[in-house]
Design a protein around this motif. Structure first.
Motif, PDB file in Angstrom:
ATOM      1  N   CYS A 243      37.536  42.158  38.833  1.00 15.11           N
ATOM      2  CA  CYS A 243      38.314  43.311  38.386  1.00 15.11           C
ATOM      3  C   CYS A 243      39.788  42.914  38.389  1.00 15.11           C
ATOM      4  N   ALA A 244      40.526  43.385  37.403  1.00 13.50           N
ATOM      5  CA  ALA A 244      41.943  43.073  37.310  1.00 13.50           C
ATOM      6  C   ALA A 244      42.715  44.326  36.912  1.00 13.50           C
ATOM      7  N   ALA A 245      43.962  44.374  37.356  1.00 15.28           N
ATOM      8  CA  ALA A 245      44.813  45.511  37.025  1.00 15.28           C
ATOM      9  C   ALA A 245      46.190  45.007  36.624  1.00 15.28           C
ATOM     10  N   ALA A 246      46.789  45.722  35.682  1.00 10.70           N
ATOM     11  CA  ALA A 246      48.091  45.315  35.167  1.00 10.70           C
ATOM     12  C   ALA A 246      49.118  46.421  35.343  1.00 10.70           C
ATOM     13  N   LYS A 247      50.347  46.027  35.525  1.00 12.00           N
ATOM     14  CA  LYS A 247      51.440  47.000  35.585  1.00 12.00           C
ATOM     15  C   LYS A 247      51.729  47.542  34.191  1.00 12.00           C
ATOM     16  N   ARG A 248      51.554  46.707  33.178  1.00 17.95           N
ATOM     17  CA  ARG A 248      51.803  47.162  31.822  1.00 17.95           C
ATOM     18  C   ARG A 248      50.607  47.945  31.311  1.00 17.95           C
ATOM     19  N   ASN A 249      50.813  48.792  30.332  1.00 15.63           N
ATOM     20  CA  ASN A 249      49.716  49.612  29.834  1.00 15.63           C
ATOM     21  C   ASN A 249      49.044  49.008  28.607  1.00 15.63           C
ATOM     22  N   GLN A 250      49.580  47.923  28.106  1.00 10.80           N
ATOM     23  CA  GLN A 250      48.956  47.296  26.954  1.00 10.80           C
ATOM     24  C   GLN A 250      47.723  46.539  27.399  1.00 10.80           C
ATOM     25  N   VAL A 251      46.609  46.807  26.787  1.00 16.82           N
ATOM     26  CA  VAL A 251      45.373  46.113  27.128  1.00 16.82           C
ATOM     27  C   VAL A 251      45.359  44.780  26.406  1.00 16.82           C
ATOM     28  N   THR A 252      45.180  43.719  27.151  1.00  9.09           N
ATOM     29  CA  THR A 252      45.123  42.403  26.536  1.00  9.09           C
ATOM     30  C   THR A 252      43.976  41.605  27.149  1.00  9.09           C
ATOM     31  N   PRO A 253      43.523  40.570  26.456  1.00  6.76           N
ATOM     32  CA  PRO A 253      42.471  39.703  27.003  1.00  6.76           C
ATOM     33  C   PRO A 253      43.017  38.507  27.779  1.00  6.76           C
ATOM     34  N   TYR A 254      44.315  38.498  28.050  1.00  3.84           N
ATOM     35  CA  TYR A 254      44.969  37.333  28.625  1.00  3.84           C
ATOM     36  C   TYR A 254      45.127  37.455  30.131  1.00  3.84           C
ATOM     37  N   ILE A 255      44.661  36.447  30.826  1.00  5.19           N
ATOM     38  CA  ILE A 255      44.663  36.468  32.281  1.00  5.19           C
ATOM     39  C   ILE A 255      46.046  36.694  32.853  1.00  5.19           C
ATOM     40  N   ASP A 256      47.053  36.056  32.283  1.00 10.61           N
ATOM     41  CA  ASP A 256      48.385  36.110  32.889  1.00 10.61           C
ATOM     42  C   ASP A 256      49.095  37.430  32.680  1.00 10.61           C
ATOM     43  N   THR A 257      48.468  38.370  31.987  1.00 12.77           N
ATOM     44  CA  THR A 257      49.081  39.696  31.833  1.00 12.77           C
ATOM     45  C   THR A 257      48.603  40.676  32.891  1.00 12.77           C
ATOM     46  N   TYR A 258      47.705  40.230  33.740  1.00 13.61           N
ATOM     47  CA  TYR A 258      47.195  41.074  34.821  1.00 13.61           C
ATOM     48  C   TYR A 258      47.843  40.659  36.139  1.00 13.61           C
ATOM     49  N   ASP A 259      48.207  41.652  36.930  1.00 13.35           N
ATOM     50  CA  ASP A 259      48.997  41.396  38.132  1.00 13.35           C
ATOM     51  C   ASP A 259      48.187  41.389  39.421  1.00 13.35           C
ATOM     52  N   TYR A 260      47.074  42.086  39.420  1.00 12.10           N
ATOM     53  CA  TYR A 260      46.286  42.228  40.641  1.00 12.10           C
ATOM     54  C   TYR A 260      44.831  41.875  40.348  1.00 12.10           C
ATOM     55  N   TRP A 261      44.203  41.270  41.347  1.00 10.50           N
ATOM     56  CA  TRP A 261      42.831  40.791  41.166  1.00 10.50           C
ATOM     57  C   TRP A 261      41.975  41.118  42.388  1.00 10.50           C
ATOM     58  N   GLY A 262      40.707  41.422  42.110  1.00 11.44           N
ATOM     59  CA  GLY A 262      39.755  41.567  43.195  1.00 11.44           C
ATOM     60  C   GLY A 262      39.176  40.219  43.583  1.00 11.44           C
TER      61      GLY A 262
ATOM     62  N   GLN B 126      51.548  46.986  47.833  1.00 11.78           N
ATOM     63  CA  GLN B 126      50.615  46.150  47.089  1.00 11.78           C
ATOM     64  C   GLN B 126      49.424  46.970  46.610  1.00 11.78           C
ATOM     65  N   VAL B 127      48.622  46.344  45.785  1.00 13.61           N
ATOM     66  CA  VAL B 127      47.412  46.964  45.260  1.00 13.61           C
ATOM     67  C   VAL B 127      46.214  46.120  45.674  1.00 13.61           C
ATOM     68  N   GLN B 128      45.192  46.769  46.147  1.00 11.22           N
ATOM     69  CA  GLN B 128      43.952  46.079  46.496  1.00 11.22           C
ATOM     70  C   GLN B 128      42.847  46.554  45.549  1.00 11.22           C
ATOM     71  N   LEU B 129      42.062  45.592  45.090  1.00  9.37           N
ATOM     72  CA  LEU B 129      40.934  45.880  44.213  1.00  9.37           C
ATOM     73  C   LEU B 129      39.659  45.361  44.862  1.00  9.37           C
ATOM     74  N   VAL B 130      38.645  46.199  44.935  1.00 14.01           N
ATOM     75  CA  VAL B 130      37.381  45.808  45.539  1.00 14.01           C
ATOM     76  C   VAL B 130      36.251  46.107  44.573  1.00 14.01           C
ATOM     77  N   GLU B 131      35.529  45.054  44.196  1.00 14.01           N
ATOM     78  CA  GLU B 131      34.398  45.201  43.281  1.00 14.01           C
ATOM     79  C   GLU B 131      33.102  45.439  44.058  1.00 14.01           C
ATOM     80  N   SER B 132      32.169  46.104  43.395  1.00 19.54           N
ATOM     81  CA  SER B 132      30.839  46.301  43.949  1.00 19.54           C
ATOM     82  C   SER B 132      29.842  46.433  42.807  1.00 19.54           C
ATOM     83  N   GLY B 133      28.574  46.269  43.137  1.00 20.52           N
ATOM     84  CA  GLY B 133      27.528  46.496  42.147  1.00 20.52           C
ATOM     85  C   GLY B 133      26.877  45.252  41.592  1.00 20.52           C
TER      86      GLY B 133
END
Length: 124
Positions: free
Chosen positions: A96-115, A1-8
């Protein structure tokens, strides 16, 4: 899995700046495009900025263009959102969100991992 941690996140006066960081860990080789979304109280989560793996493709929401910049350091597995000229309407939880695909999109459902999100509050 992937973990994302935001700060700042934090409290800042209108016109001020904040710098958000997101650190990825775990199976980071799965990550390509990354992005930042935000959700204000009572509103839906919305896209703010996104960046491809190489950084060559960047998308910014119209509401943040000219004020926010996004960048990433793949060696450190981090993505940063520099926010300048902040306004009260920028108050939100930033995710913060990360996607398996490399296409940058503004759509929530295209991102797979979330902080878990970090709170940004801008006072007037």
């Amino acid at each position: 899995q992937v973990q994302l941690v935001e700060s700042g996140g934090g409290l800042v006066q209108a016109g001020g700046s904040l710098r958000l960081s997101c650190a990825a860990s775990g199976r980071t080789f799965r990550i390509n495009a990354m992005g930042w979304f935000r959700q204000a109280p009572g509103k839906e989560r919305e896209f703010a900025a996104g960046i491809s793996w190489s950084g060559s493709s960047i998308i910014l929401a119209d509401s943040v263009k000219g004020r926010f910049t996004i960048s990433r350091d793949n060696a450190k597995n981090t993505v940063t959102l520099q926010m300048n000229s902040l306004q009260p309407e920028d108050t939100a939880v930033y995710y913060c969100a990360a996607a398996k695909r490399n296409q940058v999109t503004p759509y929530i459902d295209t991102y797979d991992y979330w902080g878990q999100g970090t709170q940004v509050t801008v006072s007037s």
